[in-house]
Write an enzyme that holds these catalytic residues in place. Structure first.
Site, PDB file in Angstrom:
ATOM      1  N   VAL A  40       0.813  -1.212   0.000  1.00 11.40           N
ATOM      2  CA  VAL A  40       0.000   0.000   0.000  1.00 11.40           C
ATOM      3  C   VAL A  40       0.852   1.270   0.000  1.00 11.40           C
ATOM      4  O   VAL A  40       0.327   2.359  -0.243  1.00 11.40           O
ATOM      5  CB  VAL A  40      -0.979   0.036   1.199  1.00 11.40           C
ATOM      6  CG1 VAL A  40      -1.976  -1.096   1.101  1.00 11.40           C
ATOM      7  CG2 VAL A  40      -0.234   0.005   2.530  1.00 11.40           C
ATOM      8  N   SER A  41       2.147   1.162   0.265  1.00  6.45           N
ATOM      9  CA  SER A  41       2.997   2.347   0.223  1.00  6.45           C
ATOM     10  C   SER A  41       4.439   1.913   0.003  1.00  6.45           C
ATOM     11  O   SER A  41       4.844   0.830   0.419  1.00  6.45           O
ATOM     12  CB  SER A  41       2.889   3.152   1.519  1.00  6.45           C
ATOM     13  OG  SER A  41       3.595   4.375   1.423  1.00  6.45           O
ATOM     14  N   SER A  42       5.198   2.787  -0.661  1.00  8.97           N
ATOM     15  CA  SER A  42       6.584   2.452  -0.952  1.00  8.97           C
ATOM     16  C   SER A  42       7.411   3.715  -1.080  1.00  8.97           C
ATOM     17  O   SER A  42       6.882   4.825  -1.170  1.00  8.97           O
ATOM     18  CB  SER A  42       6.679   1.634  -2.252  1.00  8.97           C
ATOM     19  OG  SER A  42       6.255   2.417  -3.358  1.00  8.97           O
TER      20      SER A  42
END
Length: 332
Positions: free
Chosen positions: A99-101
């Site tokens: 969901v995030s990087s």
């Protein structure tokens, strides 16, 4: 500007400084900031490892977590080397889904240069992530001109904490990035670090005339020049780009992959070709893969720069060569 300890004389090199210098040299050799070398100074100054105190790497059956407080010195060294590798880093995984990087640094440099910021520009970043990109923008422009937004409060709280530690204080907002941040408008530049399926009209309404929007779309990067709240147009950059999809009220889902059965009549060399896959992603659901292949061959396997996007008050559409030409495809 970021906080840095004063030099106290010769001593052993800080491993983080050494790793960061190596990353800067690598990006420098790529030519990413040749036309705007001030970004080199930003990457030299902003410590990426402060924004990724932990991250995940893919392993058989899932993910392995690397973190900077690991009691094993070898594991800490592995974490630090990974933090300064020119690769994207998975920083938040939920139920097995990324969901995030933290984006690949050389791609970040390419995007920041393409954004074309000028001193005094107000910038909105869609997708706060770790806060690293906002820190680079704050180094260049100053905290007061940078706003970054993300849907997930856990992400924005972590980004704000990372930014505080590094000495940067842009405005970090929790909200739906597809709606922009109207209370901070107007913006001279908008940059998205998440993949879109269309261009949110709300962004154009929050742009100053002559603003620029840079965003991942399909598997490319579209740069739009904003004439006014009712019109924007531009072409794709040459590079490919893969990001986590935009999440929010206007999200229509990630770019769909072509169904294997539907591409059965397309030669294998085309199915695996980056530029053909870009065309499929850009026209997904609006152009049959066999028709897409015929067009792709007929037009000489066109590079990304030949494609563009136009947004007006009523619709948004992608096109090849000419927004009023024969090859146009309406976006969601």
């Amino acid at each position: 500007m970021g906080a840095h300890a004063p030099e106290t004389g010769p001593g052993p090199a800080d491993p983080a400084d050494t790793a960061r210098a190596a990353l800067v040299r690598l990006i420098d050799r790529s030519g990413a900031w040749a036309s705007d070398p001030v970004w080199r100074e930003a990457f030299e100054a902003v410590p990426r490892h402060l924004f990724v105190p932990y991250y995940y790497i893919g392993v058989t059956g899932g993910y392995e977590r690397l973190w900077g407080e690991d009691p094993d010195p070898a594991a800490r060294d592995r974490w630090l080397r990974g933090a300064y590798a020119d690769t994207p880093l998975a920083t938040r995984v939920r139920d097995g889904e990324l969901v995030s990087s933290s984006s690949q640094p050389s791609l970040m440099a390419t995007m920041l240069v393409a954004l074309g910021v000028r001193d005094g520009d107000a910038v909105l970043e869609i997708g706060a992530g770790t806060g690293y990109n906002a820190a680079l923008l704050s180094y260049r422009l100053g905290d007061g001109l940078v706003t970054t937004v993300d849907l997930d409060v856990d992400i924005t709280e972590a980004a704000r904490a990372h930014l505080d530690i590094a000495g940067y204080h842009p405005d970090v907002v929790t909200g739906d990035g597809a709606r922009g941040v109207p209370e901070r408008a107007p913006f001279d530049r908008i940059i998205a670090t998440c993949t879109l399926t269309t261009i949110p009209r709300a962004w154009l309404a929050q742009c100053a005339p002559g603003a620029r929007v840079l965003a991942p779309l399909a598997t490319g990067l579209i740069g739009l020049e904003v004439r006014d709240a009712g019109h924007a147009e531009g072409r794709f950059l040459h590079t490919s780009a893969f990001f986590v999809p935009l999440r929010g009220a206007t999200r229509s889902g990630p770019e769909p992959e072509p169904e294997p059965a539907r591409t059965g009549g397309v030669p294998r060399r085309a199915r695996g070709h980056d530029l053909f896959r870009f065309l499929l992603a850009l026209t997904a659901g609006r152009l049959d893969p066999q028709d897409a292949y015929a067009l792709w061959e007929r037009e000489g396997q066109p590079q990304r720069e030949r494609y563009g996007v136009t947004v007006d008050e009523e619709s948004a559409w992608a096109w090849l060569d000419d927004p009023e030409g024969p090859y146009t495809w309406r976006l969601p």
